[in-house]
Design an enzyme around this catalytic site. Sequence first.
Site, PDB file in Angstrom:
ATOM      1  CE  LYS A  52      -3.765  -2.497   2.530  1.00 12.55           C
ATOM      2  NZ  LYS A  52      -4.519  -2.546   3.704  1.00 12.55           N
ATOM      3  CD  GLN A  96      -3.043  -3.899   7.024  1.00  7.01           C
ATOM      4  OE1 GLN A  96      -3.117  -3.081   6.028  1.00  7.01           O
ATOM      5  NE2 GLN A  96      -3.462  -5.327   6.750  1.00  7.01           N
ATOM      6  CG  ASP A 119      -9.522   0.157   4.887  1.00  3.38           C
ATOM      7  OD1 ASP A 119      -9.411   0.116   3.692  1.00  3.38           O
ATOM      8  OD2 ASP A 119      -8.939  -0.221   5.975  1.00  3.38           O
TER       9      ASP A 119
END
Length: 287
Positions: A52, A96, A119
């Site tokens: 990412k 994460q 997200d």
Amino acid sequence: MTRRIKGAEIARAITTRVAARVAETAPGGRVPGLATILVGDDPASDVYVAAKRRAIREAGMRDVHHHLPATATQDQVAAVIDALAADEDVHGILLQLPLPAGLHPAPLIDRIPVTKDVDGLTTASAGRLARGERGLRPCTPSGVVELLDAEGIELRGACVAVVGWSELVGRPLAQLLLHRGATVTVAHQYTADLAAVTRPADVVVVATGVRGLIGPEHIKPGATVIDVGIHRTPEGLRGDARTDELDGIAGRITPVPGGVGPMTIAMLLANTLQAAEWDAEHEAVPA
């Protein structure tokens, strides 16, 4: 022959457009910034975050990274999120998952402002999706819809079976498809007759984490199969569908790897750019 949907190529097209937009004009005069937070030393998470961060830099965005030890407390992780929430140069925040044992992800995720929730996992973002209001959508479900659009598959009026009801993929994907006018059925671990749900569908999306769950008995001829699953095996990476057995039956199918996976990062970049543009317009999603 079954057509392989080239997710990697579609993802590259999206990331190229994002990078071009960033290069042409940084929204509001500021380069979009994406912050990643990694807690602990899980090898898989380390690989995912590295990928990412590499994509962030390649798109010309600002890469802000915080790596906390596995011994970090709930309050310490919360403090990092709060600091990033207050940072005007950070337009997106990604925590994460999974987190080390002892940390509770839900309250930490909900500390991320809805305006920076790239997200799409906060309670506020989920509510906006359910109500069809403007907001940032979860990356993998958005990537699935982008794949279908790129293939020219008409969703309005289509019968779609979503196999799997996780908060990360299945449930938000069902909402996205409903907003596009599809007739959606969600199957899950308690579904008594899976084939009865999937066999009539024009599109089957499988995201269960069960290797090889979907085979010829589940798919009508010509249907599109989107395989979100990924499993490491001695023979290489495999998905939730038995791809080889579906060759010549499914009209289209996403390969594993190279299908849905690259779309997740592409949509993360697209979400970060969108958040920055909304912020620059002073029309951000209300907090």
